[in-house]
Scaffold this active site. Sequence first.
Site, PDB file in Angstrom:
ATOM      1  N   ARG A  14      -3.121  -2.460 -15.742  1.00 44.27           N
ATOM      2  CA  ARG A  14      -1.877  -2.290 -14.969  1.00 44.27           C
ATOM      3  C   ARG A  14      -2.021  -1.139 -13.982  1.00 44.27           C
ATOM      4  NH1 ARG A  14       3.392  -2.491 -18.758  1.00 44.27           N
ATOM      5  NH2 ARG A  14       4.168  -1.520 -16.861  1.00 44.27           N
ATOM      6  N   ARG A  23       7.977   6.317 -12.202  1.00 43.99           N
ATOM      7  CA  ARG A  23       8.699   5.439 -13.135  1.00 43.99           C
ATOM      8  C   ARG A  23       9.682   6.259 -13.966  1.00 43.99           C
ATOM      9  NH1 ARG A  23       3.684   2.672 -15.717  1.00 43.99           N
ATOM     10  NH2 ARG A  23       5.124   1.582 -17.107  1.00 43.99           N
ATOM     11  N   ARG A  46      -3.215   3.848 -22.059  1.00 38.33           N
ATOM     12  CA  ARG A  46      -3.051   2.393 -21.987  1.00 38.33           C
ATOM     13  C   ARG A  46      -3.640   1.857 -20.690  1.00 38.33           C
ATOM     14  NH1 ARG A  46       2.993  -0.058 -22.296  1.00 38.33           N
ATOM     15  NH2 ARG A  46       3.064   0.314 -20.058  1.00 38.33           N
ATOM     16  N   ARG A  71      18.097  -2.137 -16.783  1.00 35.19           N
ATOM     17  CA  ARG A  71      17.584  -0.825 -16.391  1.00 35.19           C
ATOM     18  C   ARG A  71      18.501  -0.140 -15.388  1.00 35.19           C
ATOM     19  NH1 ARG A  71      11.745  -2.346 -17.479  1.00 35.19           N
ATOM     20  NH2 ARG A  71      10.505  -0.465 -17.313  1.00 35.19           N
ATOM     21  N   LYS A  80       8.501  -0.200 -26.710  1.00 32.94           N
ATOM     22  CA  LYS A  80       9.441  -1.331 -26.780  1.00 32.94           C
ATOM     23  C   LYS A  80       8.685  -2.646 -27.008  1.00 32.94           C
ATOM     24  CE  LYS A  80      11.364  -0.580 -22.666  1.00 32.94           C
ATOM     25  NZ  LYS A  80      10.616   0.600 -22.193  1.00 32.94           N
TER      26      LYS A  80
HETATM   27  P1  AMP Z   1       7.753  -2.672 -17.986  1.00 28.03           P
HETATM   28  O1  AMP Z   1       6.668  -3.601 -18.406  1.00 28.03           O
HETATM   29  O2  AMP Z   1       9.037  -2.899 -18.717  1.00 28.03           O
HETATM   30  O3  AMP Z   1       7.324  -1.224 -18.026  1.00 28.03           O
HETATM   31  O4  AMP Z   1       8.084  -2.993 -16.452  1.00 28.03           O
HETATM   32  C1  AMP Z   1       7.092  -2.820 -15.465  1.00 28.03           C
HETATM   33  C2  AMP Z   1       7.746  -2.755 -14.110  1.00 28.03           C
HETATM   34  O5  AMP Z   1       8.438  -3.982 -13.838  1.00 28.03           O
HETATM   35  C3  AMP Z   1       8.788  -1.666 -13.922  1.00 28.03           C
HETATM   36  O6  AMP Z   1       8.216  -0.397 -13.608  1.00 28.03           O
HETATM   37  C4  AMP Z   1       9.603  -2.237 -12.767  1.00 28.03           C
HETATM   38  O7  AMP Z   1       8.918  -2.080 -11.543  1.00 28.03           O
HETATM   39  C5  AMP Z   1       9.629  -3.730 -13.106  1.00 28.03           C
HETATM   40  N1  AMP Z   1      10.784  -4.065 -13.954  1.00 28.03           N
HETATM   41  C6  AMP Z   1      10.763  -4.507 -15.244  1.00 28.03           C
HETATM   42  N2  AMP Z   1      12.004  -4.703 -15.700  1.00 28.03           N
HETATM   43  C7  AMP Z   1      12.846  -4.361 -14.690  1.00 28.03           C
HETATM   44  C8  AMP Z   1      14.248  -4.306 -14.556  1.00 28.03           C
HETATM   45  N3  AMP Z   1      15.063  -4.636 -15.564  1.00 28.03           N
HETATM   46  N4  AMP Z   1      14.748  -3.921 -13.358  1.00 28.03           N
HETATM   47  C9  AMP Z   1      13.957  -3.592 -12.327  1.00 28.03           C
HETATM   48  N5  AMP Z   1      12.621  -3.583 -12.396  1.00 28.03           N
HETATM   49  C10 AMP Z   1      12.065  -3.972 -13.563  1.00 28.03           C
END
Ligand code: AMP
Length: 190
Positions: A134, A146, A128, A89, A14
């Site tokens: 991360r 996740r 990654r 989400r 994404k």
């Molecule tokens: P991402 O970079 O999109 O993979 O997000 C990393 C982490 O941020 C996720 O595993 C969640 O812990 C948190 N996170 C990001 N977006 C959301 C969301 N819309 N709702 C809840 N947690 C989020």
Amino acid sequence: MINIVLFGKPGAGKGTQAEFLKEKYNLVHLSTGDIFRFNMKNGTDLGNLAKSYIDKGDLVPDEVTTKMLIDAVNANPGAKGFLFDGYPRTISQAEALDAFLESKGTQNTATIALEADDNILVARLLERGKTSGRIDDQDEDKIRNRYQEYNEKTAPLMDYYKQQGKFHAVDGIGEIAEITSRLGNVIDNL
Ligand code: AMP
């Protein structure tokens, strides 16, 4: 105004695709994951709160995430449209986004999913994690958590958007440019 929700499992690409689409369609890219990480890096209250969830691979609570997203949209009053990456989400977030966009006199134009097999994605995330720094990319248990969060809370959004007639899916496996062009084909035909 076009607003696109870019949808997909962790590691589906994404963020990578958003970088190309935001240029091509002149959209403001809002990644809730990136905003959380920015806050974590800067040690803000929001960042400290989010860290306890993110490092375990859990979702951050809806109220916190939705407020942050709304603030981020409102901080871009001149935007021609938004590219939402990693939000919504949960069903509650999707409903909040619909209500919020409606209150701004606009709407979600389409939700486009990048589809890929779990095993490919887990391998991608572990790779990654070697360079991203991360914590949530470095441990297979956290990555699996996740995916569990995704399956339980995020996957139901596909039906939510299908019912609205707004769900589109593209194959997320292939060359980056090829996938960008698949996404472009969907957007150009909206
Ligand atoms: P991402 O970079 O999109 O993979 O997000 C990393 C982490 O941020 C996720 O595993 C969640 O812990 C948190 N996170 C990001 N977006 C959301 C969301 N819309 N709702 C809840 N947690 C989020």
